[in-house]
Design a protein around this motif. Sequence first.
Motif, short mmCIF file in Angstrom:
data_model
loop_
_atom_site.label_atom_id
_atom_site.label_comp_id
_atom_site.label_asym_id
_atom_site.label_seq_id
_atom_site.Cartn_x
_atom_site.Cartn_y
_atom_site.Cartn_z
N PHE A 53 31.49 33.75 43.07
CA PHE A 53 31.69 33.36 41.68
C PHE A 53 30.87 34.19 40.70
CE2 PHE A 53 32.60 29.15 43.80
CZ PHE A 53 33.97 29.24 43.64
N LEU A 70 37.55 35.02 40.06
CA LEU A 70 36.96 33.76 40.50
C LEU A 70 35.90 33.25 39.54
CD1 LEU A 70 36.68 34.21 44.38
CD2 LEU A 70 38.09 32.56 43.14
N SER A 71 35.16 34.16 38.92
CA SER A 71 34.13 33.70 37.97
C SER A 71 34.78 33.06 36.76
CB SER A 71 33.24 34.87 37.54
OG SER A 71 33.96 35.83 36.81
N TYR A 74 35.94 29.59 37.84
CA TYR A 74 34.76 28.73 37.93
C TYR A 74 34.34 28.26 36.53
CZ TYR A 74 30.02 27.25 39.24
OH TYR A 74 28.88 26.52 39.45
#
Length: 248
Positions: A53, A70-71, A74
């Motif tokens: 992340f 993905l970050s 998140y």
Amino acid sequence: MPSGGHLTLATELITIEDDDGAVHREVAPGSYVLIAVTDDGEGMTPEVAARAFEPFFTTKEVGKGSGLGLSMVYGFAKQSGGHVSIYSEAGLGTTARIYLPRASTGRSQADLPDGEDTAPRGYETVLIVEDDPFVRSSVIRRVEALGYRVVAAVNGKDALQQLQSDPGIDLLFTDIVMPGGMSGWELADQARRVRPGLPVLFTSGYALETLVEQGRAQARAVVLTKPYRKVELAQRLRDALAAAVVPS
């Protein structure tokens, strides 16, 4: 999945109770929509999963990935009061679970009480095999709260020694992937040589269907998918005991 594969999307309404914190460490109690995305690609090492992340972190070559996907997911989940978790095993694939707070639209099955009073209980002795001390203590507490006697082991070798020394063990509850060179499947095979017909409950971060497709499980195996609630644990324990093979 560089050579292609299967991507599985699953959704579920779940309720996380106050005492579920040991399993859902980063998710506040409440009702959630759970979106699980599973691939059958190369999987991640623990070191890569721990950084998945982080903004701009990527294992891809320059120009083939920004490390922002993905970050951003998140960040969106956290801004919504939710959470994202990753479960991955090298060679098996990866599951990302997105928890989003559920809108209040009236009661449903997910709103019903999920405490010990609604879950099937037992009295048998369960051998729990888990190498992580934090997870092991949480599982022991949950199983004991359902009325069972618990014997604990940290790996396959320890579990076999427990089986040989304690004839009162009624069920083996083991993770599928364990350190020490012995998987949960191998442990179950060896355990049934010591104790023919021993009931076994497996647990994994992947659904049984995914494990079967990858040749990592038998279709009739009783598998409890992580993370799980008390009522799911209680029911699977009874399912495993009911499915016990009677030795001929």
